[in-house]
Design an enzyme around this catalytic site. Sequence first.
Site, PDB file in Angstrom:
ATOM      1  N   ASN A 247      -4.689  -2.079  -4.910  1.00 57.55           N
ATOM      2  CA  ASN A 247      -3.719  -2.431  -6.151  1.00 57.55           C
ATOM      3  C   ASN A 247      -4.233  -3.844  -6.667  1.00 57.55           C
ATOM      4  O   ASN A 247      -5.025  -4.514  -6.267  1.00 57.55           O
ATOM      5  CB  ASN A 247      -2.334  -2.480  -5.611  1.00 57.55           C
ATOM      6  CG  ASN A 247      -1.997  -3.395  -4.399  1.00 57.55           C
ATOM      7  OD1 ASN A 247      -2.157  -4.728  -4.685  1.00 57.55           O
ATOM      8  ND2 ASN A 247      -1.930  -2.700  -3.304  1.00 57.55           N
ATOM      9  N   LYS A 378      15.791  -1.319  -0.708  1.00 56.48           N
ATOM     10  CA  LYS A 378      15.096  -1.657   0.356  1.00 56.48           C
ATOM     11  C   LYS A 378      15.737  -2.823   1.254  1.00 56.48           C
ATOM     12  O   LYS A 378      15.390  -2.521   2.325  1.00 56.48           O
ATOM     13  CB  LYS A 378      13.787  -2.196  -0.526  1.00 56.48           C
ATOM     14  CG  LYS A 378      13.062  -1.157  -1.095  1.00 56.48           C
ATOM     15  CD  LYS A 378      11.890  -1.844  -1.808  1.00 56.48           C
ATOM     16  CE  LYS A 378      11.337  -0.598  -2.698  1.00 56.48           C
ATOM     17  NZ  LYS A 378      10.425  -0.889  -3.586  1.00 56.48           N
TER      18      LYS A 378
HETATM   19  O1  C5P Z   1       8.750   0.120  -0.589  1.00 56.91           O
HETATM   20  P1  C5P Z   1       7.981  -1.131  -0.935  1.00 56.91           P
HETATM   21  O2  C5P Z   1       6.460  -0.880  -0.877  1.00 56.91           O
HETATM   22  O3  C5P Z   1       8.090  -1.300  -2.446  1.00 56.91           O
HETATM   23  O4  C5P Z   1       8.418  -2.386  -0.214  1.00 56.91           O
HETATM   24  C1  C5P Z   1       8.020  -3.582  -0.587  1.00 56.91           C
HETATM   25  C2  C5P Z   1       8.290  -4.802   0.727  1.00 56.91           C
HETATM   26  O5  C5P Z   1       7.833  -3.874   1.678  1.00 56.91           O
HETATM   27  C3  C5P Z   1       7.110  -5.753   0.543  1.00 56.91           C
HETATM   28  O6  C5P Z   1       7.892  -6.826   1.206  1.00 56.91           O
HETATM   29  C4  C5P Z   1       5.802  -5.275   1.344  1.00 56.91           C
HETATM   30  O7  C5P Z   1       5.412  -6.434   1.804  1.00 56.91           O
HETATM   31  C5  C5P Z   1       6.545  -4.691   2.410  1.00 56.91           C
HETATM   32  N1  C5P Z   1       5.724  -3.411   2.799  1.00 56.91           N
HETATM   33  C6  C5P Z   1       5.218  -3.529   4.179  1.00 56.91           C
HETATM   34  N2  C5P Z   1       4.466  -2.439   4.461  1.00 56.91           N
HETATM   35  C7  C5P Z   1       4.085  -1.185   3.660  1.00 56.91           C
HETATM   36  C8  C5P Z   1       4.859  -1.196   2.749  1.00 56.91           C
HETATM   37  C9  C5P Z   1       5.537  -2.315   2.037  1.00 56.91           C
HETATM   38  O8  C5P Z   1       5.310  -4.322   4.711  1.00 56.91           O
HETATM   39  N3  C5P Z   1       3.753  -0.029   4.119  1.00 56.91           N
END
Ligand code: C5P
Length: 445
Positions: A247, A378
């Site tokens: 990304n 979240k």
């Molecule tokens: O659900 P989402 O990906 O939007 O959540 C974002 C948050 O979750 C961020 O703090 C990101 O670093 C963390 N995250 C994580 N592991 C994942 C996906 C997101 O720690 N696989």
Amino acid sequence: MARILLGVTGSIAAFKACHLASDWTKAGHTVRVVETAAAERFVTPLTFTSLTGEPTRTAMFPDSPAVPGDVAANPAPATINHVKDAAWADLLVVAPASADVIARIAAGMADDTLTATILAYEGPKLLCPAMNVHMYDNPATRRNLDVCRDFGWTVLDPASGTLACGDTGRGRMPEPEEIERAAATLLAGGPDGPREDGPQENGPQESRPQGGADAQATASLPLMGLNVLVTAGPTQEPLDPVRYLTNHSTGKMGYALAASAAELGAHVTLVSGPVALEEPEGVDVVHVTTARDMFEAVSDSFAAADITVMAAAVGDFRVEEIAPEKIKKAGRESITLTLVANPDILAWAGGRKRDDGSQVLCGFAMETEHLVRNAARKLAGKHCDMLVANDLREPGAGFATDTNVVTVLTPGGPDEQTPHIEHWDLMDKTTLAKRLLLRLAALRK
Ligand code: C5P
């Protein structure tokens, strides 16, 4: 935690002193404000007392006699506060410092509580001039500032911009974050920055830092003694030996958090995906590539972390099977990749954090729609103590910028389902990082 004496003089910038008093108090310092008579016209002593929980010092002789010489109407002050306060403080900051107070300091005067306190004070001291550009450029002020420097003051140069009087030029008081950085440096033992040899075993400081490498001064930094774990950057999920899914994350927010945490005195571990940024000084960096690598690195450090901030843009999916050789296009109109979910590192940490409140967890959320609703989900779903949400479409927010515009969610809104929500204005990522870290430290029990 330090004892900070904050001198405030008569200037429109006095309102910024409220931010200083509030930020330092929230960070755990004890702040006592000394106002000149002119400062009281801009901000009342009650405001500072409410922000700091400490008495605000004002006039040396508050009850001037109606009839000169009427001693009964003009009792001696109950305590000699200026001498006591001067001996009590670890750091003295005058912000804003008017041309008048600078002249009185340079002349060694002691004609009000503030200047009397200053004259009795012997520790590190920071002067933050704020005035009209012509007053600042006046040779008298310039000479007085040079005299102050000779007297051992660290002088923070004013910033340029439009001044309250409508003139443009130098004279604006620096923003609170810059003053807080300079103050932290002085508390850490001098303008060259914190000592690099880590925490001392001498316990909390009882005596004032005397500049130079005073071992106990380092203990005054707001995150001293805390372990901070930060994730940053994107992850890369390989498809074959030459291609990957990723990304647009650049890691800027996470790196600003790690660098700021170190500057504030923490021991910092930064788990970083592939980025083009330099490693921040004084930070342990663990480089990872995939989400699973990141998960492993986080699980190694999480138990020891007091504050964890996950700013990484972790790939939610990876290919089920990585092709052992380069995938060839010859003879193919399309290919189908099967993706499987990566571990959610933040959710894992949320389910594992200590339940005595001594470990705080902050997640980030980048959204393109329904910012608050998604972020609130979240915050609760991943058991975070704070969720920082930014809208990718907001100017100045998101990936690759040096600034961010965020909405900060914490549990404890009006009812159990609704978080507490704050919308923060556009600010640079380092300023934001410091504010978030000080907030997180304050959330720790
Ligand atoms: O659900 P989402 O990906 O939007 O959540 C974002 C948050 O979750 C961020 O703090 C990101 O670093 C963390 N995250 C994580 N592991 C994942 C996906 C997101 O720690 N696989």
